[in-house]
Design an enzyme around this catalytic site. Structure first.
Site, PDB file in Angstrom:
ATOM      1  N   ASP A  40      51.557  26.135 -14.482  1.00  0.00           N
ATOM      2  CA  ASP A  40      52.498  25.188 -15.091  1.00  0.00           C
ATOM      3  C   ASP A  40      53.905  25.301 -14.520  1.00  0.00           C
ATOM      4  O   ASP A  40      54.787  24.548 -14.923  1.00  0.00           O
ATOM      5  CB  ASP A  40      52.539  25.386 -16.614  1.00  0.00           C
ATOM      6  N   ARG A  75      38.626  19.381 -15.670  1.00  0.00           N
ATOM      7  CA  ARG A  75      38.892  20.131 -16.914  1.00  0.00           C
ATOM      8  C   ARG A  75      37.760  20.032 -17.938  1.00  0.00           C
ATOM      9  O   ARG A  75      37.970  19.543 -19.066  1.00  0.00           O
ATOM     10  CB  ARG A  75      40.225  19.727 -17.522  1.00  0.00           C
ATOM     11  N   ARG A 110      56.023  14.568 -23.555  1.00  0.00           N
ATOM     12  CA  ARG A 110      54.895  15.255 -24.178  1.00  0.00           C
ATOM     13  C   ARG A 110      55.203  16.720 -24.426  1.00  0.00           C
ATOM     14  O   ARG A 110      54.688  17.329 -25.354  1.00  0.00           O
ATOM     15  CB  ARG A 110      53.657  15.180 -23.283  1.00  0.00           C
ATOM     16  N   CYS A 167      41.437  14.514 -16.305  1.00  0.00           N
ATOM     17  CA  CYS A 167      42.885  14.272 -16.395  1.00  0.00           C
ATOM     18  C   CYS A 167      43.475  14.307 -14.999  1.00  0.00           C
ATOM     19  O   CYS A 167      42.804  14.704 -14.051  1.00  0.00           O
ATOM     20  CB  CYS A 167      43.500  15.254 -17.377  1.00  0.00           C
ATOM     21  N   LYS A 213      55.219  24.558 -26.810  1.00  0.00           N
ATOM     22  CA  LYS A 213      54.206  23.529 -27.113  1.00  0.00           C
ATOM     23  C   LYS A 213      52.808  24.141 -27.121  1.00  0.00           C
ATOM     24  O   LYS A 213      52.006  23.904 -28.024  1.00  0.00           O
ATOM     25  CB  LYS A 213      54.257  22.405 -26.081  1.00  0.00           C
ATOM     26  N   ASN A 214      52.514  24.979 -26.114  1.00  0.00           N
ATOM     27  CA  ASN A 214      51.153  25.507 -25.973  1.00  0.00           C
ATOM     28  C   ASN A 214      50.828  26.646 -26.933  1.00  0.00           C
ATOM     29  O   ASN A 214      49.708  27.149 -26.946  1.00  0.00           O
ATOM     30  CB  ASN A 214      50.906  25.917 -24.516  1.00  0.00           C
TER      31      ASN A 214
HETATM   32  C1  EPZ Z   1      46.005  25.340 -20.964  1.00  0.00           C
HETATM   33  O1  EPZ Z   1      45.101  24.272 -20.676  1.00  0.00           O
HETATM   34  C2  EPZ Z   1      47.384  24.710 -21.066  1.00  0.00           C
HETATM   35  N1  EPZ Z   1      47.383  23.719 -22.122  1.00  0.00           N
HETATM   36  C3  EPZ Z   1      47.740  24.051 -19.729  1.00  0.00           C
HETATM   37  O2  EPZ Z   1      49.086  23.570 -19.812  1.00  0.00           O
HETATM   38  C4  EPZ Z   1      47.692  25.088 -18.630  1.00  0.00           C
HETATM   39  O3  EPZ Z   1      47.890  24.455 -17.385  1.00  0.00           O
HETATM   40  C5  EPZ Z   1      46.305  25.772 -18.610  1.00  0.00           C
HETATM   41  O4  EPZ Z   1      46.004  26.311 -19.904  1.00  0.00           O
HETATM   42  C6  EPZ Z   1      46.239  26.901 -17.608  1.00  0.00           C
HETATM   43  O5  EPZ Z   1      47.227  27.838 -17.831  1.00  0.00           O
HETATM   44  C7  EPZ Z   1      47.483  24.143 -23.413  1.00  0.00           C
HETATM   45  O6  EPZ Z   1      47.564  25.317 -23.730  1.00  0.00           O
HETATM   46  C8  EPZ Z   1      47.496  23.079 -24.462  1.00  0.00           C
HETATM   47  P1  EPZ Z   1      42.089  26.224 -19.076  1.00  0.00           P
HETATM   48  P2  EPZ Z   1      43.514  24.487 -20.783  1.00  0.00           P
HETATM   49  O7  EPZ Z   1      40.936  25.965 -19.983  1.00  0.00           O
HETATM   50  O8  EPZ Z   1      43.222  25.499 -21.811  1.00  0.00           O
HETATM   51  C9  EPZ Z   1      38.339  25.543 -16.211  1.00  0.00           C
HETATM   52  C10 EPZ Z   1      50.869  22.023 -19.656  1.00  0.00           C
HETATM   53  O9  EPZ Z   1      51.434  21.595 -18.628  1.00  0.00           O
HETATM   54  N2  EPZ Z   1      37.515  25.422 -17.433  1.00  0.00           N
HETATM   55  O10 EPZ Z   1      42.718  27.562 -19.133  1.00  0.00           O
HETATM   56  O11 EPZ Z   1      42.904  23.147 -20.892  1.00  0.00           O
HETATM   57  C11 EPZ Z   1      39.331  24.379 -16.051  1.00  0.00           C
HETATM   58  O12 EPZ Z   1      38.736  23.268 -15.455  1.00  0.00           O
HETATM   59  C12 EPZ Z   1      49.332  22.159 -19.666  1.00  0.00           C
HETATM   60  O13 EPZ Z   1      51.463  22.379 -20.678  1.00  0.00           O
HETATM   61  C13 EPZ Z   1      36.141  25.281 -17.312  1.00  0.00           C
HETATM   62  O14 EPZ Z   1      35.596  25.238 -16.213  1.00  0.00           O
HETATM   63  O15 EPZ Z   1      43.197  25.096 -19.347  1.00  0.00           O
HETATM   64  C14 EPZ Z   1      40.419  25.017 -15.184  1.00  0.00           C
HETATM   65  O16 EPZ Z   1      40.066  24.934 -13.846  1.00  0.00           O
HETATM   66  C15 EPZ Z   1      48.680  21.507 -18.496  1.00  0.00           C
HETATM   67  N3  EPZ Z   1      35.406  25.172 -18.457  1.00  0.00           N
HETATM   68  C16 EPZ Z   1      40.414  26.464 -15.657  1.00  0.00           C
HETATM   69  O17 EPZ Z   1      39.175  26.685 -16.335  1.00  0.00           O
HETATM   70  C17 EPZ Z   1      35.973  25.221 -19.712  1.00  0.00           C
HETATM   71  O18 EPZ Z   1      35.257  25.128 -20.722  1.00  0.00           O
HETATM   72  C18 EPZ Z   1      41.565  26.833 -16.597  1.00  0.00           C
HETATM   73  O19 EPZ Z   1      41.649  25.860 -17.593  1.00  0.00           O
HETATM   74  C19 EPZ Z   1      37.363  25.382 -19.804  1.00  0.00           C
HETATM   75  C20 EPZ Z   1      38.124  25.485 -18.661  1.00  0.00           C
END
Ligand code: EPZ
Length: 417
Positions: free
Chosen positions: A305, A122, A397, A117, A22-23
């Site tokens: 995850d 996030r 999802r 969320c 999915k990701n």
């Molecule tokens: C991706 O989400 C995945 N989703 C998530 O999978 C996964 O948990 C996550 O990466 C971490 O591995 C998809 O790929 C669609 P991040 P993403 O930006 O990209 C902070 C699932 O279960 N951050 O890597 O949204 C954020 O708050 C889902 O399939 C900022 O501060 O996660 C977090 O603490 C859930 N500012 C950390 O970085 C930003 O602009 C990592 O989040 C962006 C992120």
């Protein structure tokens, strides 16, 4: 609303094939906006988030067909709107992935901010910061990011936090920017490299994906392509724990064990027997399940995850384990439901202390997010009696017919419509 009913106590056995990731599929669909030509994708999981992404692209005027056989055909030659509406974005945060491609190709975008969320605040500040460094003007107005640019240019973007979709958004934007972009402290998940492979097959110039520094040399335009999405390492990891927790013997195929090294290594430490093959791996659960601490970190470390699924396993451990969640500030909702099943878990901020050895008993439980719902199914597979999981729309999802796949491995599980 559908529910899942599980009767526990059966060791799983047999073979299960893993679906596409999915990701990896979500950014690939968004990448279709980067060209007027046709994109053919294969191994797309037919899950709800993918259908939401298709609907979002269709709203913009993309011809988007996603089929249950895992293929998809996309053409963004006649885009008529650069807006991602709140109604769709609120159901799937990953919709933010259209921002980079829209600004890069159409020089404007209006994308609803995803908002918070269940697992954390996030924010998307790094996505916006990167686009601004590349010459876009971004304003947040009425809950939308309004971005525009006379044309993107290369930039050096240092991200103070490793972000997966942030890296993907900026990598896509940089493919059509004037000059070179360097993404520093980039995410290096396998999904990033899969997207880079797709973009290169469309004519992009990208180096360093899979490392913390990615270099993208912009080109004038990208062309159509055909690409096969990588297997879902998190689905594979979920089945690995299903075998270990039920003391089963399961072969997990159509996946890349190399994408799961941290998970399979940790599983080995807990006493499960893991055998790596060419097209997957085999997990034989063993007694006792050894309690082992773990901390989540960006790839290649133990993935967040898989944290909830691992917690379910640790409820059956022979001692205590500390689980540290370093990525998201609120990703222990599943623990409260496991406690209702009789687990002994204490939460302290981003750490959970799981005291094992307590038999679980079946109960009615509530899923709060995608991976939490999977972890409650795993707990139900070892609980005495019946577990009923509510709000399984979370599960749909990101998992394709998981209950049918588990039933083929011998589980007593069904969906209650
Ligand atoms: C991706 O989400 C995945 N989703 C998530 O999978 C996964 O948990 C996550 O990466 C971490 O591995 C998809 O790929 C669609 P991040 P993403 O930006 O990209 C902070 C699932 O279960 N951050 O890597 O949204 C954020 O708050 C889902 O399939 C900022 O501060 O996660 C977090 O603490 C859930 N500012 C950390 O970085 C930003 O602009 C990592 O989040 C962006 C992120």
């Amino acid at each position: 609303m559908d529910k899942i009913r599980v009767m526990g106590g059966i060791p799983l056995s047999g073979r299960v094939g893993i679906s596409g990731a999915k990701n990896a599929a979500l950014p690939a669909l968004a990448a279709s906006l980067l060209t007027a030509d046709t994109l053919q994708l294969e191994n797309i999981p037919y899950v709800r988030d993918i259908l939401t992404a298709r609907n979002l692209l269709e709203v913009m005027g993309v011809e988007a067909e996603v089929r249950e056989d895992g293929t998809a055909t996309l053409n963004a030659g006649r885009v008529r709107s650069c807006e991602a509406p709140y109604e769709l974005v609120k159901t799937m945060r990953a919709a933010i992935l259209v921002l980079g491609p829209l600004v890069a190709r159409f020089k404007k975008a209006r994308v609803s901010l995803p908002g918070g969320c269940a697992i954390g605040s996030r924010p998307v500040n790094l996505h916006i910061m990167g686009l601004e460094l590349m010459g876009a003007k971004c304003d947040v107005v009425h809950g939308y990011v309004e971005a525009s640019t006379p044309g993107l240019h290369g930039a050096h973007v240092m991200m103070d936090t490793v972000t997966v979709t942030g890296t993907e958004n900026l990598m896509m934007a940089a493919t059509l920017a004037e000059g070179e972009t360097v993404l520093d402290n980039a995410a290096c998940e396998p999904e990033i490299s899969d997207l880079a492979d797709l973009l290169r097959s469309m004519g992009a110039r990208i180096q360093g994906d899979g490392t913390r520094t990615i270099r993208i040399e912009g080109v004038r335009e990208l062309h159509g392509s055909r690409h096969r999405i990588i297997p879902d390492r998190i689905e594979a990891g979920t089945f690995a724990i299903a075998s270990a927790i039920t003391r089963g013997d399961v072969e997990i195929t159509k996946c890349n064990p190399g994408h799961l090294t941290a998970v399979l290594t940790q599983l080995g430490h807990t006493g499960a027997e893991v055998t790596i093959g060419s097209d997957g791996f085999r997990v034989r659960g063993r007694d006792p399940i050894v309690s082992k601490n773990v901390a989540t970190h960006p790839y290649p470390a133990f993935p967040t995850d898989m944290q909830a699924q691992y917690m379910a396993l640790m409820t059956q451990g022979d001692g205590s384990a500390v689980i540290t969640e370093t990525i998201f500030e609120n990703r222990f909702m599943h623990a409260l439901e496991m406690i209702r099943m009789g687990a002994d878990i204490t939460i302290d901020g981003r750490q959970a202390l799981v005291r094992g050895g307590k038999p679980l008993s079946g109960a009615r439980v509530l899923a709060s997010d995608l991976r939490a719902s999977a972890s409650l199914i795993l707990a139900g597979l070892v609980a005495r009696g019946e577990t009923v999981i509510d709000r399984v729309y979370h599960l749909d999802r990101g998992y394709y017919h998981i209950e049918q796949k588990l039933a083929r491995l011998g589980a007593n599980i069904e969906r209650i419509r």
